[in-house]
Every structure is written in C-alpha cells, then in structure tokens.
Design a protein around this motif. Sequence first.
Motif, PDB file in Angstrom:
ATOM      1  N   VAL A  15       0.839  -1.196   0.000  1.00 48.70           N
ATOM      2  CA  VAL A  15       0.000   0.000   0.000  1.00 48.70           C
ATOM      3  C   VAL A  15       0.872   1.242   0.000  1.00 48.70           C
ATOM      4  O   VAL A  15       0.658   2.181  -0.789  1.00 48.70           O
ATOM      5  CB  VAL A  15      -0.948   0.004   1.217  1.00 48.70           C
ATOM      6  N   GLN A  16       1.867   1.281   0.872  1.00 50.04           N
ATOM      7  CA  GLN A  16       2.715   2.459   0.973  1.00 50.04           C
ATOM      8  C   GLN A  16       3.542   2.673  -0.295  1.00 50.04           C
ATOM      9  O   GLN A  16       3.743   3.809  -0.737  1.00 50.04           O
ATOM     10  CB  GLN A  16       3.627   2.337   2.198  1.00 50.04           C
ATOM     11  N   HIS A  17       4.036   1.602  -0.895  1.00 47.97           N
ATOM     12  CA  HIS A  17       4.808   1.697  -2.131  1.00 47.97           C
ATOM     13  C   HIS A  17       3.959   2.279  -3.261  1.00 47.97           C
ATOM     14  O   HIS A  17       4.383   3.222  -3.958  1.00 47.97           O
ATOM     15  CB  HIS A  17       5.317   0.308  -2.521  1.00 47.97           C
ATOM     16  N   LYS A  18       2.760   1.748  -3.429  1.00 47.43           N
ATOM     17  CA  LYS A  18       1.887   2.217  -4.503  1.00 47.43           C
ATOM     18  C   LYS A  18       1.428   3.655  -4.256  1.00 47.43           C
ATOM     19  O   LYS A  18       1.320   4.459  -5.199  1.00 47.43           O
ATOM     20  CB  LYS A  18       0.677   1.276  -4.648  1.00 47.43           C
ATOM     21  N   LEU A  19       1.199   3.992  -3.001  1.00 45.60           N
ATOM     22  CA  LEU A  19       0.785   5.348  -2.667  1.00 45.60           C
ATOM     23  C   LEU A  19       1.882   6.357  -3.014  1.00 45.60           C
ATOM     24  O   LEU A  19       1.593   7.451  -3.509  1.00 45.60           O
ATOM     25  CB  LEU A  19       0.418   5.441  -1.191  1.00 45.60           C
ATOM     26  N   THR A  20       3.130   6.005  -2.757  1.00 45.16           N
ATOM     27  CA  THR A  20       4.236   6.898  -3.094  1.00 45.16           C
ATOM     28  C   THR A  20       4.274   7.186  -4.588  1.00 45.16           C
ATOM     29  O   THR A  20       4.462   8.339  -5.014  1.00 45.16           O
ATOM     30  CB  THR A  20       5.577   6.288  -2.653  1.00 45.16           C
ATOM     31  N   ILE A  21       4.068   6.167  -5.410  1.00 43.81           N
ATOM     32  CA  ILE A  21       4.061   6.378  -6.854  1.00 43.81           C
ATOM     33  C   ILE A  21       2.884   7.267  -7.254  1.00 43.81           C
ATOM     34  O   ILE A  21       3.008   8.144  -8.121  1.00 43.81           O
ATOM     35  CB  ILE A  21       3.998   5.024  -7.592  1.00 43.81           C
ATOM     36  N   MET A  22       1.743   7.086  -6.615  1.00 43.37           N
ATOM     37  CA  MET A  22       0.575   7.917  -6.919  1.00 43.37           C
ATOM     38  C   MET A  22       0.798   9.371  -6.543  1.00 43.37           C
ATOM     39  O   MET A  22       0.287  10.282  -7.200  1.00 43.37           O
ATOM     40  CB  MET A  22      -0.661   7.372  -6.191  1.00 43.37           C
ATOM     41  N   ARG A  23       1.549   9.621  -5.480  1.00 44.62           N
ATOM     42  CA  ARG A  23       1.807  11.001  -5.053  1.00 44.62           C
ATOM     43  C   ARG A  23       2.661  11.761  -6.078  1.00 44.62           C
ATOM     44  O   ARG A  23       2.535  12.974  -6.206  1.00 44.62           O
ATOM     45  CB  ARG A  23       2.542  11.005  -3.710  1.00 44.62           C
ATOM     46  N   ASP A  24       3.527  11.056  -6.787  1.00 42.97           N
ATOM     47  CA  ASP A  24       4.455  11.688  -7.730  1.00 42.97           C
ATOM     48  C   ASP A  24       3.671  12.401  -8.823  1.00 42.97           C
ATOM     49  O   ASP A  24       2.855  11.790  -9.518  1.00 42.97           O
ATOM     50  CB  ASP A  24       5.360  10.605  -8.338  1.00 42.97           C
ATOM     51  N   LYS A  25       3.924  13.682  -9.000  1.00 46.93           N
ATOM     52  CA  LYS A  25       3.180  14.474  -9.982  1.00 46.93           C
ATOM     53  C   LYS A  25       3.438  14.019 -11.411  1.00 46.93           C
ATOM     54  O   LYS A  25       2.670  14.354 -12.322  1.00 46.93           O
ATOM     55  CB  LYS A  25       3.524  15.962  -9.840  1.00 46.93           C
ATOM     56  N   ASN A  26       4.521  13.260 -11.641  1.00 44.20           N
ATOM     57  CA  ASN A  26       4.846  12.792 -12.989  1.00 44.20           C
ATOM     58  C   ASN A  26       4.187  11.458 -13.338  1.00 44.20           C
ATOM     59  O   ASN A  26       4.329  10.978 -14.457  1.00 44.20           O
ATOM     60  CB  ASN A  26       6.367  12.654 -13.136  1.00 44.20           C
TER      61      ASN A  26
END
Length: 209
Positions: free
Chosen positions: A12-23
């Motif tokens: 969950v935390q890994h996927k959330l980090t990627i989602m936060r990335d504006k790119n």
Amino acid sequence: MQGVTVVDHPLVQHKLTIMRDKNTSTASFRRLLREISLLLCYEVTRELEMTTRTIETPLETMEAPILEGKKLVFASVLRAGNGLLEGMLELVPAARVAHIGLYRDHETLQAVEYFFKAPSDLENRLVIVVDPMLATANSAVAAVTKLKERGATNLRFVCLLAAPEGIEHFTSEHPDVPVFTAAIDKCLNEKGYIVPGLGDAGDRMYGTK
C-alpha cells in the motif's frame, strides 16, 4: 487517532508513493488506485461475520466457512470514489452499490449534494463509504449523514489520504463510523487540499483540470 486504522502494508505504501508523484501518468494513477483499493478492501472487511455451510469437496463432505448475512454495500462519493469502488467490486463482485453525488463549493468548502441512489434496506447491511480524500471531511460527513437518514446503522469509511483536520471533523460528527486510510498527512492548505497529498484525486484519475 481513536477510531482510525492506518493500513501500513508495504505494498500500500509503495503504490501510494508512486501515486503522489506528480509525474505519474493518468493511466498509471488509475491502475494504482484500483490496486490499492483491493488491499484496503481486505482490511476494512477483515471482521465480516461468518457462518458455515455443508459442501462436498472432491474428497469428502465438510463444514466450510462462508459470509453470513445480507450482501454489503459500497457507497461511492462521486466522482473520485469510483476509483476505489472499481477495485473493491473486483474483490466483492456481489456487493450492492450506492452513489452519492457531492461537490465542494470552492468558496465555502461545503458539500453540495446533486445525486443520491442507494439500495433498499440499508439498516440490514454493512455500508462501506469510499472517497479517496478525507480533507475538510465536509463531503464525507454529508455522505454518511445521508446514508444514516436512509436507515444505515453499520458504516465504515475508507480513503487513501486523510488530514488531521478532516479526521477530527469526521469523528466528531460520526464517532460510531471507523475510518480506514493508507496515510495521515501533515495538514490542509488554505484551499482545503491535503498537504503533501497527491493533488485532486478525481482530476488525476480522469485526466481533467
């Protein structure tokens, strides 16, 4: 925070980090939201009531566990809630679905209702309300209030991100409704957005501005 469960599973935390990335692209954001919703759904349904049923396996008869009671309801707060809804329906395809149309007035930050459609007999079902962001919590509070007016008594709220201000507001209005989130962020900015957050979930999911 009391009444709040942070789902800190590494995936969950890994996927959330990627989602936060504006790119991160719209397609990737949408896919990741669906994937996270599956993992969040596991947590929010962990304590569903069970019973047993007699079945025949290829080898013998057995008493096997099965869900008890009426099918649960996923209540999506439109439009961004549909991103979580799609993944959860993959895991629980027999669930009923409610749609609650709310938008945030950008001047007052209050929730304005424009649509509501829900299954009957909500009082006999677990209702899981889904909305990616718990920011001011005005929409979440309004959605749960509306569902309670229609008879719902057993509710849970699921989001991707929550702000401390939103949690405080929501739990003060609905202390009986547990909150499940992937992260509690720092605060809200002057426009009512979660910081650091991930931007507007609906816009990022649908590629709109």
